[in-house]
Design a protein around this motif. Structure first.
Motif, PDB file in Angstrom:
ATOM      1  N   GLY B 188       0.810  -1.217   0.000  1.00  0.00           N
ATOM      2  CA  GLY B 188       0.000   0.000   0.000  1.00  0.00           C
ATOM      3  C   GLY B 188       0.834   1.254   0.000  1.00  0.00           C
ATOM      4  N   MET B 192      -3.538   6.223  -1.052  1.00  0.00           N
ATOM      5  CA  MET B 192      -4.806   5.514  -0.904  1.00  0.00           C
ATOM      6  C   MET B 192      -5.754   6.231   0.062  1.00  0.00           C
ATOM      7  SD  MET B 192      -3.370   1.598  -0.871  1.00  0.00           S
ATOM      8  CE  MET B 192      -4.950   0.781  -1.159  1.00  0.00           C
ATOM      9  N   THR B 198     -11.308   3.253   0.476  1.00  0.00           N
ATOM     10  CA  THR B 198     -10.374   2.129   0.398  1.00  0.00           C
ATOM     11  C   THR B 198     -10.592   1.173   1.574  1.00  0.00           C
ATOM     12  OG1 THR B 198      -8.707   3.620   1.327  1.00  0.00           O
ATOM     13  CG2 THR B 198      -8.546   3.145  -1.009  1.00  0.00           C
ATOM     14  N   MET B 228      -5.360  -5.547  -1.394  1.00  0.00           N
ATOM     15  CA  MET B 228      -5.772  -4.139  -1.498  1.00  0.00           C
ATOM     16  C   MET B 228      -4.538  -3.237  -1.579  1.00  0.00           C
ATOM     17  SD  MET B 228      -8.781  -2.663  -1.637  1.00  0.00           S
ATOM     18  CE  MET B 228      -9.000  -0.921  -2.066  1.00  0.00           C
ATOM     19  N   GLY B 232      -3.135  -0.939  -4.725  1.00  0.00           N
ATOM     20  CA  GLY B 232      -2.750   0.465  -4.567  1.00  0.00           C
ATOM     21  C   GLY B 232      -1.386   0.750  -5.171  1.00  0.00           C
ATOM     22  N   ARG B 251      -8.573   5.829  -8.123  1.00  0.00           N
ATOM     23  CA  ARG B 251      -9.654   4.935  -7.683  1.00  0.00           C
ATOM     24  C   ARG B 251      -9.961   3.905  -8.778  1.00  0.00           C
ATOM     25  NH1 ARG B 251     -15.508   6.009  -6.848  1.00  0.00           N
ATOM     26  NH2 ARG B 251     -15.317   7.545  -8.517  1.00  0.00           N
ATOM     27  N   ILE B 254      -7.185   1.299  -9.073  1.00  0.00           N
ATOM     28  CA  ILE B 254      -7.151   0.327  -7.972  1.00  0.00           C
ATOM     29  C   ILE B 254      -8.156  -0.801  -8.239  1.00  0.00           C
ATOM     30  CG2 ILE B 254      -7.769  -0.016  -5.533  1.00  0.00           C
ATOM     31  CD1 ILE B 254      -6.501   2.720  -4.937  1.00  0.00           C
TER      32      ILE B 254
END
Lengths: 276, 276, 276
Positions: B188, B192, B198, B228, B232, B251, B254
């Protein structure tokens, strides 16, 4: 198929009142604008009927229904009927819960709909609840295939006869039918099911197309179904330009395509046949 | 870490019932589809338990809670427990208002959760309200850093012990822990936090991963957190291709990355270590 | 115009409480983050006042108002006034239904607003309901043009005098006025009306700018209006890079532009003049 259906939408910018779910509401508003219409969202019983009265059409979607909004749907639907407005029902999840099935049935009993747009399972739930042909559940599988297409067309026409609405049954093959005539449409592609809201967006577009072409509801609804599928195809081609693209870009590209769609593009790309 | 966790999601397409906030609900639905799951949103007390019963998991997010939806959360949570479903709690804003803290605590008292996913402040609010260790507030700062990592791991394990849930505490460094074992995850990046949702999206992905890998909740939750973060990272690399790109493209990228994610990409990109 | 208005937002990251509609709420949250602020959404009466108290500003938007949220708007508004917070009203659809007009009027009576952001029709509805100058309805058409600009500026200043709020009246030409001074702003372009939420997003940005520059409300609101319009221009230029781009990419590009905006870009691109 009638001509200039899209041009009629872009020229008249039909105002559509949407009582819809909060999951896809932004996409519905944006695709309504993209296709040439104009959206209003209002779901309080204190204004639902009044807002409907300043619009040309009403799009009811039960995707995240609740006791408060169900009342508003009924109030708006009845007012829309009094005013002779185009009314679209999207019975999201009918069959998945008693509340949804009952609400969809109640809406059908108390409001006349111009168009009902749903997938096979949802439309079967509307039908079987009416109690006349239990067999539909057993006989008609949940996918429209080349093998069961004639049977599905027959079901759509019967449901249209029962409800008085044009039926837009969407899936791998889409069927748009009234009691007399049916179209089978082969636009679109499976990736469209990997983004949320393609069905909800389509129902919004159906409403706009039908308001702007209210003398040709069947053709207008069919054109909207073709338009959505075709935008899915155009977007898929664009998606493949980069391996980094994925489903969120796909959503963007579909709405982009709708905002650029013309009658010429529609005519050239439509994969439609009369089945009746 | 278990193998094939993502493949299991893509093959079983777990249906996840979400009672979540209306700010990020569309993103949650789309990332659930992107990761291989299937979302349903339903928050009326008249159908919440019934909808849960047709799903494999339940994701409760209190981001825009209200009296009506709190009741639905409790009904759905209890039913999910009866059915042995995976349950995820995202206590958005616990600590920011009495209503949120109280609701999160009440949910913990009346529903057993498989996973709790929150930031440090939210998890501290759950803990301190239990009244046993006031010190947590004073001792544990709101950021997980290399300096306080061991202390934070300890806190996550204690909270897991208290609640019986796997704890996914996300921040600059993420910690995923049960009572026995903890992972520290360094995927990450700070950008984010410049897009909304998120955290909410991650909770949805956690739910899907855990349903599809229900015998390995700790690893499934950790994989979701890695996924996740890794998305990112992949999205950030893509973002830098153009100076015109900004947070809204981020966004999109991702979610795109999530729709293209495989076990191979995950394994190659994971920055995870066991801390226990 | 004051200097460093944007830098002040990015440095202080003002927390803005939004009670807003569910159509554009995600865009509002994302553009608030993009412009340097931080959003919280909370609309339950059980926490509305408490959430407001931890924020620096409050943004009330009546786009999908209902009985439950109207109460929360009033509670939050009054608390924000007690605390001297910046308050923004976006009277979406005032004039379109009695509920909206009455609610907007009631909010104006019970809450003092720092800024009111609306289109001409909405602001006229606020004015005429006050019953003092029926003529406004007849005299002032619903579009701001070069021909009626002076008259519109006068109306904005009068409305500011009545309400005590800075008025941000947006349209083809935007007017931002207090009782003494008015700006006319010519940034932006018509395509912005083809995506939903540009108005709602602007109101969010106005709130963030005003919280971070609370000693210069008029300039802060004007800068926000310029910023939004300028982002629309930057995004349009980018949109034209590909014929496949459409309105959904446009939305993305506008928020992207906001996340990259600086005082320097603003100063170079602003099309603003004092009219008073």
């Amino acid at each position: 198929m009638e001509k200039n259906l899209i041009q009629n939408v872009r020229e008249t910018m039909p105002l559509v009142h949407n009582i819809t779910n909060y999951v896809t509401v932004n996409d519905v508003a944006n695709i309504l604008l993209a296709c040439g219409g104009s959206p209003i969202m209002a779901d309080d019983a204190g204004e639902a009927a009044e807002i409907t009265s300043i619009c040309g059409g009403l799009n009811i979607n039960i995707g995240t229904l609740n006791a408060r909004t169900i009342e508003s749907m009924l109030l708006a639907g009845k007012r829309a009927n009094e005013l002779g407005h185009v009314t679209v029902l999207d019975p999201v999840g009918a069959g998945a819960s008693k509340l949804r099935t009952d609400t969809a049935i109640r809406l059908l009993e108390e409001v006349r709909f111009s168009v009902i747009r749903g997938n096979v399972s949802e439309l079967k739930a509307l039908w079987s609840k009416e109690g006349t042909t239990k067999g539909v559940d057993a006989d008609i599988a949940d996918r429209v295939t080349e093998e069961n297409l004639d049977e599905m067309v027959q079901f759509a026409k019967l449901l249209s006869g029962k409800t008085g609405a044009v039926i837009a049954m969407t899936g791998a093959i889409d069927i748009v039918a009234d009691g007399e005539k049916a179209y089978a449409i082969r636009n679109g592609n499976p990736l469209m099911s990997k983004i949320t809201g393609t069905g909800c967006m389509l129902s919004g577009v159906v409403a706009a197309y039908c308001v702007a072409n209210s003398n040709h509801l069947l053709d207008a609804a069919a054109a909207a179904v073709v338009a959505m599928g075709l935008c899915g195809e155009i977007a898929l081609k664009r998606l493949k330009e980069s391996k980094l693209n994925g489903t969120s870009s796909y959503r963007t590209y579909i709405i982009d395509a709708m905002s650029n769609l013309t009658d010429e593009i529609l005519e050239e790309g439509m994969k439609i046949e009369v089945r009746s």
